[in-house]
Scaffold this active site. Sequence first.
Site, PDB file in Angstrom:
ATOM      1  N   ASP A  84       2.601  -0.045  12.048  1.00 14.94           N
ATOM      2  CA  ASP A  84       2.146  -1.745  12.731  1.00 14.94           C
ATOM      3  C   ASP A  84       2.998  -2.492  12.628  1.00 14.94           C
ATOM      4  O   ASP A  84       2.943  -3.949  12.927  1.00 14.94           O
ATOM      5  CB  ASP A  84       0.904  -2.428  11.587  1.00 14.94           C
ATOM      6  CG  ASP A  84       1.357  -2.552  10.315  1.00 14.94           C
ATOM      7  OD1 ASP A  84       2.178  -2.091  10.118  1.00 14.94           O
ATOM      8  OD2 ASP A  84       0.908  -3.536   9.436  1.00 14.94           O
ATOM      9  N   THR A 133       4.071   2.364   5.579  1.00 17.32           N
ATOM     10  CA  THR A 133       3.075   2.043   5.301  1.00 17.32           C
ATOM     11  C   THR A 133       1.991   3.500   6.827  1.00 17.32           C
ATOM     12  O   THR A 133       2.311   3.581   7.446  1.00 17.32           O
ATOM     13  CB  THR A 133       2.894   0.729   5.573  1.00 17.32           C
ATOM     14  OG1 THR A 133       1.543   0.577   6.476  1.00 17.32           O
ATOM     15  CG2 THR A 133       4.158   0.494   7.517  1.00 17.32           C
ATOM     16  N   GLY A 176       0.870  -0.991  -0.166  1.00 16.65           N
ATOM     17  CA  GLY A 176      -0.231  -0.128  -0.001  1.00 16.65           C
ATOM     18  C   GLY A 176       0.695   1.013   0.321  1.00 16.65           C
ATOM     19  O   GLY A 176       1.521   1.438   0.559  1.00 16.65           O
ATOM     20  N   ASP A 211       5.173  -4.991   5.527  1.00 18.12           N
ATOM     21  CA  ASP A 211       5.573  -6.096   7.321  1.00 18.12           C
ATOM     22  C   ASP A 211       5.433  -7.056   5.264  1.00 18.12           C
ATOM     23  O   ASP A 211       6.876  -7.706   5.658  1.00 18.12           O
ATOM     24  CB  ASP A 211       5.117  -6.492   7.914  1.00 18.12           C
ATOM     25  CG  ASP A 211       3.702  -7.042   7.754  1.00 18.12           C
ATOM     26  OD1 ASP A 211       2.969  -5.918   7.070  1.00 18.12           O
ATOM     27  OD2 ASP A 211       3.878  -7.988   7.886  1.00 18.12           O
ATOM     28  N   ASP A 260      -0.246   2.167   8.285  1.00 19.33           N
ATOM     29  CA  ASP A 260      -0.664   1.425   9.128  1.00 19.33           C
ATOM     30  C   ASP A 260      -0.116   1.026  11.201  1.00 19.33           C
ATOM     31  O   ASP A 260      -0.186   1.378  11.805  1.00 19.33           O
ATOM     32  CB  ASP A 260      -0.570  -0.114   9.335  1.00 19.33           C
ATOM     33  CG  ASP A 260      -2.437  -0.470   7.682  1.00 19.33           C
ATOM     34  OD1 ASP A 260      -2.352   0.281   7.990  1.00 19.33           O
ATOM     35  OD2 ASP A 260      -1.818  -1.481   7.126  1.00 19.33           O
ATOM     36  N   ARG A 303      -5.342  -2.200   9.035  1.00 21.47           N
ATOM     37  CA  ARG A 303      -5.286  -3.670   9.559  1.00 21.47           C
ATOM     38  C   ARG A 303      -5.613  -4.360  10.606  1.00 21.47           C
ATOM     39  O   ARG A 303      -6.935  -4.019  10.933  1.00 21.47           O
ATOM     40  CB  ARG A 303      -3.707  -4.048   8.236  1.00 21.47           C
ATOM     41  CG  ARG A 303      -3.815  -4.061   7.122  1.00 21.47           C
ATOM     42  CD  ARG A 303      -2.945  -4.613   7.078  1.00 21.47           C
ATOM     43  NE  ARG A 303      -2.047  -4.763   5.555  1.00 21.47           N
ATOM     44  CZ  ARG A 303      -2.290  -5.497   4.447  1.00 21.47           C
ATOM     45  NH1 ARG A 303      -2.713  -6.512   4.293  1.00 21.47           N
ATOM     46  NH2 ARG A 303      -1.851  -4.509   2.949  1.00 21.47           N
ATOM     47  N   ARG A 311       0.803  -5.165  -5.618  1.00 25.31           N
ATOM     48  CA  ARG A 311       1.287  -6.161  -5.059  1.00 25.31           C
ATOM     49  C   ARG A 311       1.779  -7.190  -5.715  1.00 25.31           C
ATOM     50  O   ARG A 311       0.333  -7.450  -6.879  1.00 25.31           O
ATOM     51  CB  ARG A 311      -0.760  -6.451  -3.787  1.00 25.31           C
ATOM     52  CG  ARG A 311      -0.737  -5.448  -3.087  1.00 25.31           C
ATOM     53  CD  ARG A 311      -1.262  -5.460  -2.413  1.00 25.31           C
ATOM     54  NE  ARG A 311      -1.162  -4.999  -0.858  1.00 25.31           N
ATOM     55  CZ  ARG A 311      -1.318  -3.831  -0.215  1.00 25.31           C
ATOM     56  NH1 ARG A 311      -2.996  -3.321  -1.173  1.00 25.31           N
ATOM     57  NH2 ARG A 311      -1.879  -3.162   0.885  1.00 25.31           N
TER      58      ARG A 311
HETATM   59  P1  ADP Z   1       2.719  -4.596   2.598  1.00 23.36           P
HETATM   60  O1  ADP Z   1       4.408  -4.457   2.660  1.00 23.36           O
HETATM   61  O2  ADP Z   1       2.198  -2.774   2.831  1.00 23.36           O
HETATM   62  O3  ADP Z   1       2.753  -5.132   3.799  1.00 23.36           O
HETATM   63  P2  ADP Z   1       2.093  -6.651   1.352  1.00 23.36           P
HETATM   64  O4  ADP Z   1       1.263  -7.809   2.449  1.00 23.36           O
HETATM   65  O5  ADP Z   1       0.824  -6.819   0.401  1.00 23.36           O
HETATM   66  O6  ADP Z   1       1.500  -5.056   1.555  1.00 23.36           O
HETATM   67  O7  ADP Z   1       3.181  -6.556   0.416  1.00 23.36           O
HETATM   68  C1  ADP Z   1       3.852  -6.298  -0.523  1.00 23.36           C
HETATM   69  C2  ADP Z   1       4.260  -7.326  -1.968  1.00 23.36           C
HETATM   70  O8  ADP Z   1       5.492  -8.007  -0.556  1.00 23.36           O
HETATM   71  C3  ADP Z   1       3.528  -8.638  -1.766  1.00 23.36           C
HETATM   72  O9  ADP Z   1       2.721  -8.210  -3.201  1.00 23.36           O
HETATM   73  C4  ADP Z   1       4.596  -9.046  -2.951  1.00 23.36           C
HETATM   74  O10 ADP Z   1       5.091  -9.315  -3.464  1.00 23.36           O
HETATM   75  C5  ADP Z   1       5.669  -8.833  -1.339  1.00 23.36           C
HETATM   76  N1  ADP Z   1       5.073 -10.384  -0.279  1.00 23.36           N
HETATM   77  C6  ADP Z   1       4.969  -9.942   1.169  1.00 23.36           C
HETATM   78  N2  ADP Z   1       5.352 -11.769   0.822  1.00 23.36           N
HETATM   79  C7  ADP Z   1       5.505 -11.861   0.522  1.00 23.36           C
HETATM   80  C8  ADP Z   1       6.252 -13.274   1.432  1.00 23.36           C
HETATM   81  N3  ADP Z   1       6.091 -13.835   2.386  1.00 23.36           N
HETATM   82  N4  ADP Z   1       7.404 -13.277   0.223  1.00 23.36           N
HETATM   83  C9  ADP Z   1       7.815 -13.151  -1.074  1.00 23.36           C
HETATM   84  N5  ADP Z   1       7.138 -11.907  -0.706  1.00 23.36           N
HETATM   85  C10 ADP Z   1       5.872 -11.160  -0.460  1.00 23.36           C
HETATM   86  O1  F6P Z   2      -1.559  -1.148   4.667  1.00 25.02           O
HETATM   87  C1  F6P Z   2      -2.344   0.268   3.851  1.00 25.02           C
HETATM   88  C2  F6P Z   2      -4.039  -0.356   3.965  1.00 25.02           C
HETATM   89  O2  F6P Z   2      -4.199   0.827   3.618  1.00 25.02           O
HETATM   90  C3  F6P Z   2      -4.315  -0.958   5.307  1.00 25.02           C
HETATM   91  O3  F6P Z   2      -4.626  -0.154   5.935  1.00 25.02           O
HETATM   92  C4  F6P Z   2      -6.177  -1.140   4.768  1.00 25.02           C
HETATM   93  O4  F6P Z   2      -6.319  -2.847   4.559  1.00 25.02           O
HETATM   94  C5  F6P Z   2      -4.946  -2.090   3.107  1.00 25.02           C
HETATM   95  O5  F6P Z   2      -4.042  -1.488   2.978  1.00 25.02           O
HETATM   96  C6  F6P Z   2      -6.487  -1.879   1.976  1.00 25.02           C
HETATM   97  O6  F6P Z   2      -6.305  -1.825   0.539  1.00 25.02           O
HETATM   98  P1  F6P Z   2      -6.016  -1.965  -0.733  1.00 25.02           P
HETATM   99  O7  F6P Z   2      -5.870  -0.801  -0.976  1.00 25.02           O
HETATM  100  O8  F6P Z   2      -5.850  -3.107  -1.460  1.00 25.02           O
HETATM  101  O9  F6P Z   2      -7.478  -1.745  -0.507  1.00 25.02           O
END
Ligand code: ADP
Ligand code: F6P
Length: 319
Positions: free
Chosen positions: A129, A125, A11, A103, A127, A171, A72
């Site tokens: 978090d 982020t 995000g 994360d 969040d 989240r 993503r």
């Molecule tokens: P954020 O980084 O904000 O927590 P996401 O959880 O959607 O957002 O993760 C962002 C991107 O990081 C994912 O779309 C993917 O490309 C990569 N990613 C997330 N989890 C994993 C994982 N367990 N292994 C490898 N890549 C990951």
């Molecule tokens: O991680 C940032 C965040 O905005 C969260 O607060 C929310 O749950 C999520 O991303 C929303 O994701 P998307 O933009 O894919 O709807």
Amino acid sequence: MKCIGVLTSGGDAPGMNPAVRAVVRTALSKGIKVMGINRGYFGLINGDIEELTRTSVSDIIHKGGTILKTARCLEFKQEEVRKKAVNILKVFGIDGLVVIGGDGSFQGAKLLSDLGVATVGLPGTIDNDLAYTDYTIGFYTAVNTVLDAINKIRDTSSSHERVSIIEVMGRHCGDIALYAGIAGGAEQIIVPEKDYDLGEICKSIIEGRNSGKTHHMIILAEGVGGANELAKEIENLTGISSRATILGHIQRGGSPVTFDRILGARMGAHAIDTLMEGRSARVVGIKNNKIFDMDITEALQDVESDFDDDLYELAKILC
Ligand code: ADP
Ligand code: F6P
């Protein structure tokens, strides 16, 4: 270290642009070339990469979102796909990578570092978090956006003598709700980290009404969810008109506030120092206003365990 790559992932968050700017300008000041990788890991595996100069990052410090775009990319969880990413980095001559994200993005960075890529993560982020750091880039801007909404909803809520439930992002983390709730003088803050009692809430709404209060603001974290249902239940139980507002993606946009610009600047510069000093598989954080880096695996073990109980108790006293 002759050439580094930078990407934003997951995000978007206000303050990512100041962080990218700091990465680019700090690296260039030390004679390191910078490649911008567009659209997170998706752009990396597709070679969507171009050189960034000082002017590539001009006029972005005040802009929300991320000039590098974000995505993503679920395929990145597959090892063959990550191996392809390593080859692409080699083809472009990139010998260090700065990943700005949450994360999930850090999990990807950690796995890339297991394949020999020097990586540093910056927490980007809204969040807040990530427990290893006091603050993430984007959090304070999102809180300000929520605060602005609370102030506006309070006006209409008071005029109609209603109960207002405002659902905010985060989240599984209740920090946006907690901080915005305190700053906005909310009567109740409902977060996933703490149980709540609907009977007690209704009692306090009626007591407030009897003591002359014209509004009742409840900030609800999305990790608990159900704003519309909660509004209906409260209306049924108290007989007082109640409305829910789900703020949604407005919380992710907007010009970054001062704190997020400075945080992005400091963390971006620190990422370059970390790579230049030969440290890899690290994340950058802030504790007691000091910027530091630490092992990414240790940082990830700490996720989502740092809710501020003292602040939550203070909110209950002040409401
Ligand atoms: P954020 O980084 O904000 O927590 P996401 O959880 O959607 O957002 O993760 C962002 C991107 O990081 C994912 O779309 C993917 O490309 C990569 N990613 C997330 N989890 C994993 C994982 N367990 N292994 C490898 N890549 C990951
Ligand atoms: O991680 C940032 C965040 O905005 C969260 O607060 C929310 O749950 C999520 O991303 C929303 O994701 P998307 O933009 O894919 O709807």
